[in-house]
Design a protein around this motif. Structure first.
Motif, PDB file in Angstrom:
ATOM      1  N   ILE A  11       1.417   1.712  -5.238  1.00  0.00           N
ATOM      2  CA  ILE A  11       0.852   1.549  -3.890  1.00  0.00           C
ATOM      3  C   ILE A  11       1.981   1.647  -2.862  1.00  0.00           C
ATOM      4  O   ILE A  11       3.042   1.026  -3.006  1.00  0.00           O
ATOM      5  CB  ILE A  11       0.121   0.190  -3.748  1.00  0.00           C
ATOM      6  N   ASP A  12       1.730   2.406  -1.807  1.00  0.00           N
ATOM      7  CA  ASP A  12       2.689   2.610  -0.725  1.00  0.00           C
ATOM      8  C   ASP A  12       2.184   1.860   0.509  1.00  0.00           C
ATOM      9  O   ASP A  12       0.974   1.745   0.709  1.00  0.00           O
ATOM     10  CB  ASP A  12       2.769   4.117  -0.453  1.00  0.00           C
ATOM     11  N   ALA A  13       3.120   1.394   1.345  1.00  0.00           N
ATOM     12  CA  ALA A  13       2.720   0.665   2.562  1.00  0.00           C
ATOM     13  C   ALA A  13       1.819   1.503   3.462  1.00  0.00           C
ATOM     14  O   ALA A  13       0.970   0.954   4.187  1.00  0.00           O
ATOM     15  CB  ALA A  13       3.960   0.214   3.328  1.00  0.00           C
ATOM     16  N   ASN A  14       1.963   2.826   3.422  1.00  0.00           N
ATOM     17  CA  ASN A  14       1.110   3.688   4.256  1.00  0.00           C
ATOM     18  C   ASN A  14      -0.366   3.578   3.908  1.00  0.00           C
ATOM     19  O   ASN A  14      -1.223   3.937   4.712  1.00  0.00           O
ATOM     20  CB  ASN A  14       1.544   5.153   4.111  1.00  0.00           C
ATOM     21  N   GLN A  15      -0.656   3.085   2.698  1.00  0.00           N
ATOM     22  CA  GLN A  15      -2.049   2.928   2.284  1.00  0.00           C
ATOM     23  C   GLN A  15      -2.661   1.647   2.833  1.00  0.00           C
ATOM     24  O   GLN A  15      -3.839   1.393   2.629  1.00  0.00           O
ATOM     25  CB  GLN A  15      -2.141   2.926   0.751  1.00  0.00           C
ATOM     26  N   LEU A  16      -1.834   0.826   3.485  1.00  0.00           N
ATOM     27  CA  LEU A  16      -2.267  -0.494   3.958  1.00  0.00           C
ATOM     28  C   LEU A  16      -2.347  -0.507   5.486  1.00  0.00           C
ATOM     29  O   LEU A  16      -1.530  -1.128   6.147  1.00  0.00           O
ATOM     30  CB  LEU A  16      -1.276  -1.562   3.475  1.00  0.00           C
ATOM     31  N   GLN A  17      -3.294   0.190   6.038  1.00  0.00           N
ATOM     32  CA  GLN A  17      -3.422   0.274   7.498  1.00  0.00           C
ATOM     33  C   GLN A  17      -4.680  -0.466   7.949  1.00  0.00           C
ATOM     34  O   GLN A  17      -5.706  -0.403   7.277  1.00  0.00           O
ATOM     35  CB  GLN A  17      -3.514   1.737   7.939  1.00  0.00           C
ATOM     36  N   SER A  28       3.342  -6.380   9.278  1.00  0.00           N
ATOM     37  CA  SER A  28       3.357  -4.919   9.226  1.00  0.00           C
ATOM     38  C   SER A  28       2.848  -4.478   7.848  1.00  0.00           C
ATOM     39  O   SER A  28       2.817  -5.281   6.905  1.00  0.00           O
ATOM     40  CB  SER A  28       4.787  -4.422   9.415  1.00  0.00           C
ATOM     41  N   PRO A  29       2.485  -3.198   7.681  1.00  0.00           N
ATOM     42  CA  PRO A  29       2.097  -2.717   6.349  1.00  0.00           C
ATOM     43  C   PRO A  29       3.183  -2.969   5.301  1.00  0.00           C
ATOM     44  O   PRO A  29       2.883  -3.308   4.156  1.00  0.00           O
ATOM     45  CB  PRO A  29       1.864  -1.216   6.583  1.00  0.00           C
ATOM     46  N   GLN A  30       4.455  -2.853   5.695  1.00  0.00           N
ATOM     47  CA  GLN A  30       5.545  -3.104   4.746  1.00  0.00           C
ATOM     48  C   GLN A  30       5.556  -4.585   4.316  1.00  0.00           C
ATOM     49  O   GLN A  30       5.741  -4.899   3.143  1.00  0.00           O
ATOM     50  CB  GLN A  30       6.895  -2.736   5.376  1.00  0.00           C
ATOM     51  N   THR A  31       5.375  -5.465   5.298  1.00  0.00           N
ATOM     52  CA  THR A  31       5.327  -6.896   4.971  1.00  0.00           C
ATOM     53  C   THR A  31       4.080  -7.213   4.153  1.00  0.00           C
ATOM     54  O   THR A  31       4.116  -8.027   3.225  1.00  0.00           O
ATOM     55  CB  THR A  31       5.355  -7.738   6.261  1.00  0.00           C
ATOM     56  N   HIS A  32       2.981  -6.558   4.490  1.00  0.00           N
ATOM     57  CA  HIS A  32       1.745  -6.738   3.725  1.00  0.00           C
ATOM     58  C   HIS A  32       1.992  -6.410   2.250  1.00  0.00           C
ATOM     59  O   HIS A  32       1.580  -7.156   1.355  1.00  0.00           O
ATOM     60  CB  HIS A  32       0.662  -5.825   4.319  1.00  0.00           C
ATOM     61  N   LEU A  33       2.688  -5.314   2.003  1.00  0.00           N
ATOM     62  CA  LEU A  33       2.980  -4.911   0.620  1.00  0.00           C
ATOM     63  C   LEU A  33       3.831  -5.968  -0.082  1.00  0.00           C
ATOM     64  O   LEU A  33       3.612  -6.283  -1.258  1.00  0.00           O
ATOM     65  CB  LEU A  33       3.677  -3.548   0.609  1.00  0.00           C
ATOM     66  N   HIS A  47     -10.236   3.255  -1.705  1.00  0.00           N
ATOM     67  CA  HIS A  47     -11.116   4.402  -1.483  1.00  0.00           C
ATOM     68  C   HIS A  47     -10.607   5.545  -2.357  1.00  0.00           C
ATOM     69  O   HIS A  47      -9.462   6.005  -2.185  1.00  0.00           O
ATOM     70  CB  HIS A  47     -11.112   4.793  -0.004  1.00  0.00           C
ATOM     71  N   THR A  48     -11.421   5.972  -3.295  1.00  0.00           N
ATOM     72  CA  THR A  48     -10.949   6.886  -4.338  1.00  0.00           C
ATOM     73  C   THR A  48     -10.434   8.201  -3.773  1.00  0.00           C
ATOM     74  O   THR A  48      -9.402   8.712  -4.216  1.00  0.00           O
ATOM     75  CB  THR A  48     -12.094   7.180  -5.338  1.00  0.00           C
ATOM     76  N   GLU A  49     -11.141   8.750  -2.787  1.00  0.00           N
ATOM     77  CA  GLU A  49     -10.769  10.078  -2.277  1.00  0.00           C
ATOM     78  C   GLU A  49      -9.510  10.021  -1.411  1.00  0.00           C
ATOM     79  O   GLU A  49      -8.595  10.828  -1.560  1.00  0.00           O
ATOM     80  CB  GLU A  49     -11.911  10.700  -1.459  1.00  0.00           C
ATOM     81  N   THR A  50      -9.443   9.047  -0.487  1.00  0.00           N
ATOM     82  CA  THR A  50      -8.324   9.000   0.453  1.00  0.00           C
ATOM     83  C   THR A  50      -7.144   8.177  -0.074  1.00  0.00           C
ATOM     84  O   THR A  50      -6.046   8.248   0.481  1.00  0.00           O
ATOM     85  CB  THR A  50      -8.766   8.376   1.792  1.00  0.00           C
ATOM     86  N   ARG A  51      -7.391   7.360  -1.114  1.00  0.00           N
ATOM     87  CA  ARG A  51      -6.382   6.455  -1.684  1.00  0.00           C
ATOM     88  C   ARG A  51      -5.983   5.336  -0.725  1.00  0.00           C
ATOM     89  O   ARG A  51      -4.963   4.667  -0.928  1.00  0.00           O
ATOM     90  CB  ARG A  51      -5.115   7.209  -2.146  1.00  0.00           C
ATOM     91  N   THR A  52      -6.717   5.174   0.368  1.00  0.00           N
ATOM     92  CA  THR A  52      -6.412   4.059   1.269  1.00  0.00           C
ATOM     93  C   THR A  52      -6.980   2.762   0.691  1.00  0.00           C
ATOM     94  O   THR A  52      -7.997   2.772  -0.015  1.00  0.00           O
ATOM     95  CB  THR A  52      -7.000   4.277   2.678  1.00  0.00           C
ATOM     96  N   ILE A  53      -6.289   1.666   1.002  1.00  0.00           N
ATOM     97  CA  ILE A  53      -6.777   0.351   0.592  1.00  0.00           C
ATOM     98  C   ILE A  53      -7.799  -0.093   1.639  1.00  0.00           C
ATOM     99  O   ILE A  53      -7.491  -0.120   2.838  1.00  0.00           O
ATOM    100  CB  ILE A  53      -5.625  -0.686   0.531  1.00  0.00           C
ATOM    101  N   VAL A  54      -9.002  -0.446   1.200  1.00  0.00           N
ATOM    102  CA  VAL A  54     -10.049  -0.842   2.151  1.00  0.00           C
ATOM    103  C   VAL A  54     -10.347  -2.334   2.073  1.00  0.00           C
ATOM    104  O   VAL A  54     -11.063  -2.872   2.920  1.00  0.00           O
ATOM    105  CB  VAL A  54     -11.338  -0.013   1.951  1.00  0.00           C
ATOM    106  N   GLY A  55      -9.792  -3.005   1.056  1.00  0.00           N
ATOM    107  CA  GLY A  55      -9.982  -4.447   0.950  1.00  0.00           C
ATOM    108  C   GLY A  55      -8.975  -5.024  -0.032  1.00  0.00           C
ATOM    109  O   GLY A  55      -8.484  -4.317  -0.911  1.00  0.00           O
TER     110      GLY A  55
END
Ligand SMILES: CC(C)(COP(=O)(O)OP(=O)(O)OC[C@H]1O[C@@H](n2cnc3c(N)ncnc32)[C@H](O)[C@@H]1OP(=O)(O)O)[C@@H](O)C(=O)NCCC(=O)NCCS
Length: 138
Positions: A11-17, A28-33, A47-55
């Motif tokens: 998991i990358d911080a960019n996925q945590l927006q 920040s997303p980095q601190t969240h990670l 989210h399977t397609e975008t790989r973003t974290i939704v929850g």
């Protein structure tokens, strides 16, 4: 489609927006990670397609008697689809050997937890929005 995982491997911080909405001072997303990495238990809804974290949900535990769930959030556009319930249910299963699991939440969220088998209670808490650890790199 939403998939669930209990690891932050890959998991990358960019996925945590978009999380920590409404917080006076939000990580920040980095601190969240880092928060996810340092929690005893973590579950992510992806989210399977975008790989973003939704929850996500975290738990801190002594591993013997007690645990608390400090963080649970589902992005607004993904709420009311059962994602939050799934995260809590799965986390409670993970913690099922423990005597006590506590959550401090706003009064309007208590019915959400009651539906999942938890009891309403009282709490005392302290919040320090200006802590220096919030977005410190280490
Ligand atoms: C609480 C939260 C995690 C629920 O996530 P979710 O994916 O929408 O939850 P579910 O879809 O599994 O369950 C939704 C049900 O829970 C209840 N519920 C969810 N959010 C609620 C809220 N803000 N107020 C009151 N009831 C709520 C409702 O009964 C809702 O049913 P509905 O979808 O038929 O309206 C989400 O609203 C959220 O991220 N809120 C902001 C952060 C927060 O308050 N976290 C809890 C901190 S302890």
């Amino acid at each position: 489609m939403i998939t669930y995982t209990d690891t932050i491997d890959g998991i990358d911080a960019n996925q945590l927006q978009g999380f920590f909405q409404g917080w006076p001072s939000s990580p920040s997303p980095q601190t969240h990670l880092r928060i996810l990495a340092q929690s005893d238990h973590v579950l992510l809804a992806i989210h399977t397609e975008t790989r973003t974290i939704v929850g996500f949900i975290t738990a801190i535990s002594d591993g013997i008697l007690s645990a608390c769930i400090p963080l649970l959030e589902v992005l607004p556009e993904y709420q009311h689809r059962g994602i939050g319930s799934r995260l809590v249910q799965t986390m409670l299963e993970r913690l099922s050997a423990l005597y006590m699991v506590d959550v401090v939440c706003d009064a309007n969220i208590v019915p959400f937890y009651q539906k999942l088998g938890m009891l309403p209670g009282t709490a005392a808490m302290l919040r320090r929005p200006d802590v220096t650890t919030l977005n410190r790199r280490r």
